[in-house]
Design a protein around this motif. Structure first.
Motif, PDB file in Angstrom:
ATOM      1  N   ARG A  91       0.838  -1.207   0.000  1.00 16.16           N
ATOM      2  CA  ARG A  91       0.000   0.000   0.000  1.00 16.16           C
ATOM      3  C   ARG A  91       0.870   1.253   0.000  1.00 16.16           C
ATOM      4  O   ARG A  91       0.580   2.230  -0.695  1.00 16.16           O
ATOM      5  CB  ARG A  91      -0.941   0.011   1.206  1.00 16.16           C
ATOM      6  N   TYR A  92       1.919   1.241   0.782  1.00 17.64           N
ATOM      7  CA  TYR A  92       2.831   2.375   0.890  1.00 17.64           C
ATOM      8  C   TYR A  92       3.444   2.687  -0.483  1.00 17.64           C
ATOM      9  O   TYR A  92       3.408   3.831  -0.947  1.00 17.64           O
ATOM     10  CB  TYR A  92       3.913   2.026   1.919  1.00 17.64           C
ATOM     11  N   LYS A 148       2.376   1.658  -3.423  1.00 17.74           N
ATOM     12  CA  LYS A 148       1.308   1.995  -4.371  1.00 17.74           C
ATOM     13  C   LYS A 148       0.930   3.467  -4.258  1.00 17.74           C
ATOM     14  O   LYS A 148       0.735   4.151  -5.264  1.00 17.74           O
ATOM     15  CB  LYS A 148       0.089   1.112  -4.115  1.00 17.74           C
ATOM     16  N   GLU A 149       0.837   3.971  -3.034  1.00 14.67           N
ATOM     17  CA  GLU A 149       0.508   5.389  -2.827  1.00 14.67           C
ATOM     18  C   GLU A 149       1.587   6.296  -3.411  1.00 14.67           C
ATOM     19  O   GLU A 149       1.286   7.335  -3.995  1.00 14.67           O
ATOM     20  CB  GLU A 149       0.322   5.683  -1.340  1.00 14.67           C
ATOM     21  N   ILE A 150       2.826   5.901  -3.249  1.00 14.40           N
ATOM     22  CA  ILE A 150       3.919   6.694  -3.818  1.00 14.40           C
ATOM     23  C   ILE A 150       3.806   6.704  -5.334  1.00 14.40           C
ATOM     24  O   ILE A 150       3.879   7.763  -5.967  1.00 14.40           O
ATOM     25  CB  ILE A 150       5.288   6.138  -3.367  1.00 14.40           C
ATOM     26  N   LYS A 180       1.217   6.248  -7.214  1.00 15.80           N
ATOM     27  CA  LYS A 180       0.048   7.015  -7.656  1.00 15.80           C
ATOM     28  C   LYS A 180       0.353   8.503  -7.691  1.00 15.80           C
ATOM     29  O   LYS A 180      -0.143   9.228  -8.553  1.00 15.80           O
ATOM     30  CB  LYS A 180      -1.154   6.752  -6.736  1.00 15.80           C
ATOM     31  N   GLY A 181       1.161   8.964  -6.764  1.00 16.65           N
ATOM     32  CA  GLY A 181       1.466  10.384  -6.679  1.00 16.65           C
ATOM     33  C   GLY A 181       2.555  10.855  -7.619  1.00 16.65           C
ATOM     34  O   GLY A 181       2.677  12.037  -7.891  1.00 16.65           O
ATOM     35  N   THR A 208       5.819   9.925   5.042  1.00  9.53           N
ATOM     36  CA  THR A 208       4.574   9.465   4.428  1.00  9.53           C
ATOM     37  C   THR A 208       4.762   9.375   2.913  1.00  9.53           C
ATOM     38  O   THR A 208       5.657  10.024   2.360  1.00  9.53           O
ATOM     39  CB  THR A 208       3.415  10.433   4.720  1.00  9.53           C
ATOM     40  N   PRO A 209       3.914   8.614   2.242  1.00  7.27           N
ATOM     41  CA  PRO A 209       4.002   8.577   0.781  1.00  7.27           C
ATOM     42  C   PRO A 209       3.941   9.972   0.157  1.00  7.27           C
ATOM     43  O   PRO A 209       4.705  10.274  -0.759  1.00  7.27           O
ATOM     44  CB  PRO A 209       2.799   7.722   0.366  1.00  7.27           C
ATOM     45  N   GLN A 210       3.074  10.826   0.668  1.00  7.79           N
ATOM     46  CA  GLN A 210       2.951  12.175   0.117  1.00  7.79           C
ATOM     47  C   GLN A 210       4.242  12.975   0.317  1.00  7.79           C
ATOM     48  O   GLN A 210       4.675  13.698  -0.581  1.00  7.79           O
ATOM     49  CB  GLN A 210       1.778  12.928   0.723  1.00  7.79           C
TER      50      GLN A 210
END
Length: 67
Positions: free
Chosen positions: A7-8, A10-12, A14-15, A53-55
């Motif tokens: 998930r971590y 994947k979030e990266i 996506k951004g 965080t991913p963001q």
């Protein structure tokens, strides 16, 4: 553990609005660092917290690419 890490990452991804090849390189380097630290005895949650965080990571990568 594996689902949380997936998930971590994947979030990266996506951004990151970068070419696939660059995303793959970033992901490979990040996973290498994460697994290296886990091999050294750190817990996954501790590693992810210290990395950010991913963001936060996305913002950092984008800043490096722009500059």
């Amino acid at each position: 553990m594996k689902n949380e890490l997936k998930r971590y990452i994947k979030e990266i991804n996506k951004g990151l609005h970068l070419p696939h090849k660059m995303k793959k390189r970033i992901t490979t380097e990040l996973l290498s660092e994460i697994y290296g630290r886990i091999d050294d005895g750190e817990e996954l949650n501790s590693v992810l917290t210290s990395i950010g965080t991913p963001q936060e990571l996305v913002e950092e990568f984008v800043e490096k690419v722009v500059n």
